[in-house]
Design an enzyme around this catalytic site. Structure first.
Site, mmCIF file in Angstrom:
data_model
loop_
_atom_site.group_PDB
_atom_site.id
_atom_site.type_symbol
_atom_site.label_atom_id
_atom_site.label_comp_id
_atom_site.label_asym_id
_atom_site.label_seq_id
_atom_site.Cartn_x
_atom_site.Cartn_y
_atom_site.Cartn_z
ATOM 1 N N ASP A 147 -9.932 -9.288 -1.266
ATOM 2 C CA ASP A 147 -8.580 -8.781 -1.499
ATOM 3 C C ASP A 147 -8.190 -7.713 -0.467
ATOM 4 O OD1 ASP A 147 -6.195 -8.687 -2.947
ATOM 5 O OD2 ASP A 147 -7.204 -8.551 -4.885
ATOM 6 N N GLU A 180 -4.938 -11.678 1.449
ATOM 7 C CA GLU A 180 -4.199 -10.612 2.118
ATOM 8 C C GLU A 180 -2.699 -10.790 1.915
ATOM 9 O OE1 GLU A 180 -2.132 -9.998 6.048
ATOM 10 O OE2 GLU A 180 -2.470 -11.683 4.697
ATOM 11 N N TRP A 181 -2.367 -11.790 1.065
ATOM 12 C CA TRP A 181 -1.007 -12.023 0.568
ATOM 13 C C TRP A 181 0.001 -12.411 1.659
ATOM 14 C CZ3 TRP A 181 -1.916 -6.379 -0.766
ATOM 15 C CH2 TRP A 181 -2.939 -6.251 -1.704
ATOM 16 N N ASN A 184 0.065 -10.109 7.035
ATOM 17 C CA ASN A 184 -0.152 -10.069 8.487
ATOM 18 C C ASN A 184 -0.246 -11.478 9.078
ATOM 19 O OD1 ASN A 184 -0.749 -7.009 9.089
ATOM 20 N ND2 ASN A 184 -1.818 -7.523 7.193
ATOM 21 N N ASP A 202 1.328 -12.445 -5.726
ATOM 22 C CA ASP A 202 0.655 -13.063 -6.875
ATOM 23 C C ASP A 202 1.565 -13.992 -7.669
ATOM 24 O OD1 ASP A 202 -1.433 -11.515 -6.077
ATOM 25 O OD2 ASP A 202 -1.690 -10.485 -7.997
HETATM 26 C C1 GLA Z 1 -4.614 -8.960 -6.360
HETATM 27 C C2 GLA Z 1 -4.835 -10.440 -6.075
HETATM 28 C C3 GLA Z 1 -4.958 -11.194 -7.387
HETATM 29 C C4 GLA Z 1 -6.115 -10.627 -8.205
HETATM 30 C C5 GLA Z 1 -5.919 -9.130 -8.418
HETATM 31 C C6 GLA Z 1 -7.142 -8.476 -9.043
HETATM 32 O O1 GLA Z 1 -3.384 -8.737 -6.944
HETATM 33 O O2 GLA Z 1 -3.786 -10.960 -5.304
HETATM 34 O O3 GLA Z 1 -5.159 -12.574 -7.161
HETATM 35 O O4 GLA Z 1 -7.327 -10.871 -7.532
HETATM 36 O O5 GLA Z 1 -5.663 -8.458 -7.184
HETATM 37 O O6 GLA Z 1 -6.982 -7.108 -9.210
#
Ligand code: GLA
Length: 398
Positions: A147, A180-181, A184, A202
């Site tokens: 994460d 890393e969503w 970047n 998420d």
């Molecule tokens: C982030 C991640 C999620 C999950 C949470 C856990 O938000 O994107 O998928 O792993 O952390 O805290």
């Protein structure tokens, strides 16, 4: 001099080591604790989940990675700086849990974070990458979700590369899942480092809702189109392929906020995107309908197609309440997924000749209804529930 040069080059090799190759050649499939259990995960749930996945056919359908997400560890490292599993949640310890999973034909996945602390406030791997990779190897870990919380001014590329090298150095093949969503643009640089990378924030169990940082699956689907300009085959999908996947986040199939049709459509699109299929529901207690979606061999075959091509949006017509996405398969076949974007049931017509990337005449099979629907010479109309899909497999017609 030559000898010295050779010695230097040889010594340098581990530093330049790349990710573990030859794994995740099709999108990883499994189950992850976060979407349903969050901080309430423990070894009893994990063991029961594994047993349920054997009984309900999920394991044999390909869901082999069982991944324990955030909150599994103690809040402090031990006196030697090692991560320690929370003894209340995991009294048998992680090595024993890994053994339990391996004995039953599963692979063992765990979670950590590139920052100082995880998103849940537990110790992150920053400054402990090599130590943690060795710990994970000693527990038999096969998959690491990594994460991006509490990373301060760290450079994402460096931080993820460091853990990738650490995993290689620890000596046990591990699927490396960058979380890393998309901040970047990991699709531009993560292929040599990891096997999958989140493209977006998420997910939560909603069709198109938004809750702060969390989005319903339809918004994440839209982002797969919007993130990279030059759509069609030149969109985000061009960065994905065997061993390196875009990850629009884990599945919410079967969770409370989705209707059955929305679960089916969500699953269909994740199959079409060649997305990792990480179930996120309580598989110990799911309806037969949800089990049938998750274990549908034809839908899974679309996801696991060897060419690993990500599908893309071919048509979006808000006025007609229809969106059509397509995916090319390895053997000259295509997949078409048509979504009823209306909040009510509707007749949805697919005009095959408008899907410009698909050339020629094809026979059409309705994957969910399990029946033939004629061929592509004439438009096809089907009645669909709100937010439901027609998932069709197109085979070249003689
Ligand atoms: C982030 C991640 C999620 C999950 C949470 C856990 O938000 O994107 O998928 O792993 O952390 O805290």
């Amino acid at each position: 001099m030559k000898k010295l040069l050779c010695l230097l080059v040889c010594l340098a090799v581990p530093v330049f080591a790349q990710k573990w190759e030859g794994i995740a050649l099709t999108p990883p499939m499994g189950w992850n604790s976060w979407n349903t259990f969050a901080q309430h995960i423990n070894e009893k749930v994990v063991r029961e989940t594994a047993e349920a996945m054997i009984a309900n056919g999920m394991r044999d359908a390909g869901y082999v990675y069982i991944v324990i997400d955030d909150t599994w560890s103690k809040k402090e490292r031990d006196e030697n700086g090692n991560l320690v599993a929370d003894p209340e949640k995991f009294p048998s310890g992680m090595k024993a849990l890994g053994d339990f999973l391996h004995e039953r034909g599963f692979k063992f996945g765990i979670y950590s974070c590139a920052g100082m602390t995880t998103c849940g406030g537990y110790p992150g791997s920053w400054g402990h990458e090599f130590q943690d990779a060795r710990t994970f190897a000693s527990w038999g870990v096969d998959y690491l979700k990594y994460d991006w919380c509490d990373h301060g001014t760290a450079d994402a590329r460096d931080a993820y590369k460091r853990m990738s090298v650490a995993l290689r150095t620890a000596g046990r093949p591990v699927v490396f899942s960058l979380c890393e969503w998309g901040q970047n643009k990991p699709w531009e640089w993560a292929e040599p480092i990891g096997h999958l990378w989140r493209t977006t924030g998420d997910i939560y169990d909603s069709y198109d809702g938004r809750k702060g940082w969390e989005s319903g699956w339809k918004l994440l689907l839209n982002a797969q189109y919007d993130l990279v300009t030059g759509n069609g085959p030149d969109g985000l999908g061009k960065y994905a392929g065997p061993g390196h996947w875009n990850d629009p986040d884990m599945l919410e199939v079967g969770n409370d906020g989705l209707t059955l049709a929305e679960s089916r459509a969500h699953f269909s699109f994740w199959c079409l995107l060649a997305a990792p299929l990480m179930a996120g529901n309580d598989v110990r207690h799911m309806s037969p309908e949800i089990r049938d979606i998750l274990t549908d061999r034809e839908a899974i075959a679309i996801n696991q197609d060897a060419a690993g091509k990500q599908g893309f949006r071919a048509l979006a017509e808000p006025a007609a309440k229809i969106e059509v996405w397509v995916k090319e398969l390895s053997n000259g076949e295509w997949v078409v997924c048509a979504l009823n974007t209306s909040d009510a049931p509707a007749d949805i017509t697919v005009e095959w000749n408008r899907l410009w990337t698909i050339q020629g005449k094809f026979n059409v099979r309705d994957v969910w209804a399990k029946k033939a629907l004629g061929d592509t010479t004439k438009p096809t109309t089907v009645r669909l529930a709100a937010h439901d899909v027609l998932l069709a497999r197109l085979t070249p017609a003689k």
